[in-house]
Enzyme design. Structure first.
Site, mmCIF file in Angstrom:
data_model
loop_
_atom_site.group_PDB
_atom_site.id
_atom_site.type_symbol
_atom_site.label_atom_id
_atom_site.label_comp_id
_atom_site.label_asym_id
_atom_site.label_seq_id
_atom_site.Cartn_x
_atom_site.Cartn_y
_atom_site.Cartn_z
ATOM 1 N N TYR A 156 0.842 -1.202 0.000
ATOM 2 C CA TYR A 156 0.000 0.000 0.000
ATOM 3 C C TYR A 156 0.868 1.238 0.000
ATOM 4 O O TYR A 156 1.899 1.297 0.681
ATOM 5 C CB TYR A 156 -0.861 -0.018 1.259
ATOM 6 C CG TYR A 156 -1.736 1.198 1.489
ATOM 7 C CD1 TYR A 156 -2.839 1.455 0.691
ATOM 8 C CD2 TYR A 156 -1.481 2.072 2.553
ATOM 9 C CE1 TYR A 156 -3.665 2.552 0.932
ATOM 10 C CE2 TYR A 156 -2.300 3.163 2.800
ATOM 11 C CZ TYR A 156 -3.386 3.393 1.983
ATOM 12 O OH TYR A 156 -4.206 4.473 2.218
ATOM 13 N N ASP A 162 -0.666 15.491 6.311
ATOM 14 C CA ASP A 162 -1.675 14.851 5.454
ATOM 15 C C ASP A 162 -2.919 15.740 5.380
ATOM 16 O O ASP A 162 -3.937 15.469 6.011
ATOM 17 C CB ASP A 162 -2.026 13.474 6.031
ATOM 18 C CG ASP A 162 -3.041 12.728 5.176
ATOM 19 O OD1 ASP A 162 -3.114 13.010 3.964
ATOM 20 O OD2 ASP A 162 -3.746 11.861 5.721
ATOM 21 N N ASP A 216 -3.572 5.135 -2.156
ATOM 22 C CA ASP A 216 -4.452 6.151 -1.588
ATOM 23 C C ASP A 216 -4.529 7.335 -2.558
ATOM 24 O O ASP A 216 -3.554 8.045 -2.769
ATOM 25 C CB ASP A 216 -3.861 6.595 -0.240
ATOM 26 C CG ASP A 216 -4.665 7.680 0.452
ATOM 27 O OD1 ASP A 216 -5.675 8.143 -0.102
ATOM 28 O OD2 ASP A 216 -4.263 8.072 1.573
ATOM 29 N N ASP A 271 -6.834 9.824 -2.221
ATOM 30 C CA ASP A 271 -7.553 10.917 -1.558
ATOM 31 C C ASP A 271 -8.936 11.103 -2.193
ATOM 32 O O ASP A 271 -9.693 10.166 -2.277
ATOM 33 C CB ASP A 271 -6.731 12.204 -1.588
ATOM 34 C CG ASP A 271 -5.530 12.161 -0.659
ATOM 35 O OD1 ASP A 271 -5.519 11.303 0.243
ATOM 36 O OD2 ASP A 271 -4.603 12.951 -0.832
ATOM 37 N N HIS A 318 -8.054 3.756 -3.777
ATOM 38 C CA HIS A 318 -9.256 4.119 -3.034
ATOM 39 C C HIS A 318 -9.485 5.620 -3.108
ATOM 40 O O HIS A 318 -8.555 6.422 -3.098
ATOM 41 C CB HIS A 318 -9.256 3.590 -1.599
ATOM 42 C CG HIS A 318 -8.252 4.158 -0.652
ATOM 43 N ND1 HIS A 318 -8.363 5.418 -0.103
ATOM 44 C CD2 HIS A 318 -7.122 3.628 -0.110
ATOM 45 C CE1 HIS A 318 -7.364 5.635 0.725
ATOM 46 N NE2 HIS A 318 -6.573 4.563 0.726
ATOM 47 N N GLU A 371 -12.076 8.696 -1.404
ATOM 48 C CA GLU A 371 -12.803 8.903 -0.156
ATOM 49 C C GLU A 371 -13.916 9.945 -0.309
ATOM 50 O O GLU A 371 -13.948 10.684 -1.293
ATOM 51 C CB GLU A 371 -11.841 9.306 0.953
ATOM 52 C CG GLU A 371 -11.122 10.616 0.716
ATOM 53 C CD GLU A 371 -9.937 10.796 1.642
ATOM 54 O OE1 GLU A 371 -9.931 11.772 2.414
ATOM 55 O OE2 GLU A 371 -9.013 9.959 1.618
ATOM 56 N N CYS A 427 -6.686 13.995 7.786
ATOM 57 C CA CYS A 427 -6.425 12.630 8.212
ATOM 58 C C CYS A 427 -7.701 12.017 8.770
ATOM 59 O O CYS A 427 -8.467 12.678 9.490
ATOM 60 C CB CYS A 427 -5.320 12.631 9.272
ATOM 61 S SG CYS A 427 -5.120 11.050 10.138
ATOM 62 N N ARG A 479 -13.676 4.694 0.153
ATOM 63 C CA ARG A 479 -13.449 4.900 1.586
ATOM 64 C C ARG A 479 -14.521 5.841 2.120
ATOM 65 O O ARG A 479 -14.782 6.898 1.542
ATOM 66 C CB ARG A 479 -12.070 5.498 1.823
ATOM 67 C CG ARG A 479 -11.876 6.010 3.249
ATOM 68 C CD ARG A 479 -10.485 6.526 3.478
ATOM 69 N NE ARG A 479 -10.483 7.685 4.380
ATOM 70 C CZ ARG A 479 -9.393 8.267 4.850
ATOM 71 N NH1 ARG A 479 -8.203 7.815 4.509
ATOM 72 N NH2 ARG A 479 -9.476 9.314 5.654
ATOM 73 N N GLU A 538 -13.421 3.584 7.475
ATOM 74 C CA GLU A 538 -12.467 4.336 8.288
ATOM 75 C C GLU A 538 -13.013 4.657 9.674
ATOM 76 O O GLU A 538 -14.183 5.007 9.842
ATOM 77 C CB GLU A 538 -12.109 5.635 7.572
ATOM 78 C CG GLU A 538 -11.121 6.539 8.298
ATOM 79 C CD GLU A 538 -9.717 5.963 8.399
ATOM 80 O OE1 GLU A 538 -9.578 4.829 8.889
ATOM 81 O OE2 GLU A 538 -8.766 6.654 7.997
ATOM 82 N N ASN A 577 -8.614 -0.407 8.714
ATOM 83 C CA ASN A 577 -7.383 0.378 8.759
ATOM 84 C C ASN A 577 -6.777 0.297 10.154
ATOM 85 O O ASN A 577 -7.275 0.920 11.092
ATOM 86 C CB ASN A 577 -7.691 1.832 8.386
ATOM 87 C CG ASN A 577 -6.449 2.696 8.333
ATOM 88 O OD1 ASN A 577 -5.331 2.188 8.286
ATOM 89 N ND2 ASN A 577 -6.642 4.007 8.340
#
Length: 294
Positions: free
Chosen positions: A44, A59, A86, A88, A113, A115, A123, A158, A188, A210
């Site tokens: 990942y 982040d 990731d 975002d 992924h 989100e 974050c 996500r 999440e 996660n």
């Protein structure tokens, strides 16, 4: 692991072989090789990892698609393990998400992924998160699935809704994301094993847990997740956190003692580094090339 298969197919095969599939966070190409050496079947690339390790930034959505693509390309070039990335919020609207999907496919990524936070994301284990509407998130997923060539790139949705709108809302959103085309769900910031059990019973596709440290989710075991029906367990920055603590200790020791002598038994040896890198094979190729040059 057959390299004749697409990256997405290799990810699916890993998921079929190992339940739950442990996915190791790797912030760079060498870490991916170490994860492969340790026996992981998938790796990942964290958005936080790119921001923190490659740019020294928090982040907070401050890195770009090109930044993440470059780190992803380096990992897929060094390791055959399927890579989950990731992405975002996709870095924009429909056209940007198209570019994201095509870019990830071009560098050999297996899965991404997206989100449901707003573009100025945070974050997942920090306060102050804000979500887009369910409809807007489904538009993101539709843009992603429309952009991919075939179905070899897996699309994971996500949801950060559990910490913002509540657990039931997170399930409801996820069910709609599956209807909107998501191949997997990233749940999440759930807070109990029981929540994971309820979540997986309510969602028809594989669910990821996660296991980030020092966050809202307790550090459950693979056995706990197997009982809860979780399909993937992610350790996004575990190695990075350990490496960072070790690096700081090393720098402090060097300044304090003026030598690294007391640290040698904590270090990877030169021989071990060369073994992981297959150094001798590359060296032999170089020697043969030099010998054949007139």
């Amino acid at each position: 692991m057959s390299l004749d298969l697409s990256p997405g197919q290799r990810f699916s095969d890993a998921l079929a072989r190992e339940r739950p599939l442990q996915v190791a966070g790797t912030i760079n190409a060498y870490c991916a090789k170490l994860a492969e050496e340790a026996g992981f079947q998938a790796v990942y690339l964290s958005g936080a990892g790119v921001a923190n390790a490659s740019f020294g930034l928090p982040d907070l959505g401050m890195t770009t698609l090109d930044n993440v693509l470059e780190d992803a390309r380096r990992i897929t070039s060094a390791s055959a393990l399927p890579l989950l990335v990731d992405c975002d919020t996709g870095w924009g609207q429909r056209e940007s998400i198209h570019a994201t999907v095509r870019g990830m496919e071009s560098v050999g990524v297996a899965a991404i992924h997206l989100e449901d936070q707003i573009h100025h994301k945070r974050c997942g284990h920090r306060p102050g998160k804000q979500l887009v509407s369910t409809g807007d998130m489904i538009d993101r997923l539709k843009a992603a699935t429309d952009a991919r060539r075939g179905e070899s790139l897996l699309i994971m949705a996500r949801t950060d809704a559990a910490a913002v709108e509540g657990f039931d809302a997170a399930i409801e959103r996820s069910q709609q994301y599956v209807e909107g085309g998501a191949d997997m769900i990233f749940a999440e910031a759930l807070t109990t094993a029981e929540q994971f059990s309820q979540f997986t019973a309510s969602v028809s596709v594989p669910v990821l847990a996660n296991m980030t440290e020092f966050g809202r989710t307790p550090l459950l075991t693979v056995g706990d997740f197997h009982e809860a029906g979780v399909a993937l367990v992610l350790y996004p920055l575990s190695a990075f956190r350990a490496m960072s603590a070790a690096a700081l200790q090393t720098y402090q020791t060097l300044r304090r003692e003026g030598t690294q002598q007391s640290l040698l038994d904590q270090m990877q040896t030169r021989d071990e580094l060369y073994r992981i890198l297959d150094y001798q094979r590359f060296e032999q190729q170089l020697d043969e090339q030099q010998e054949s040059t007139p």
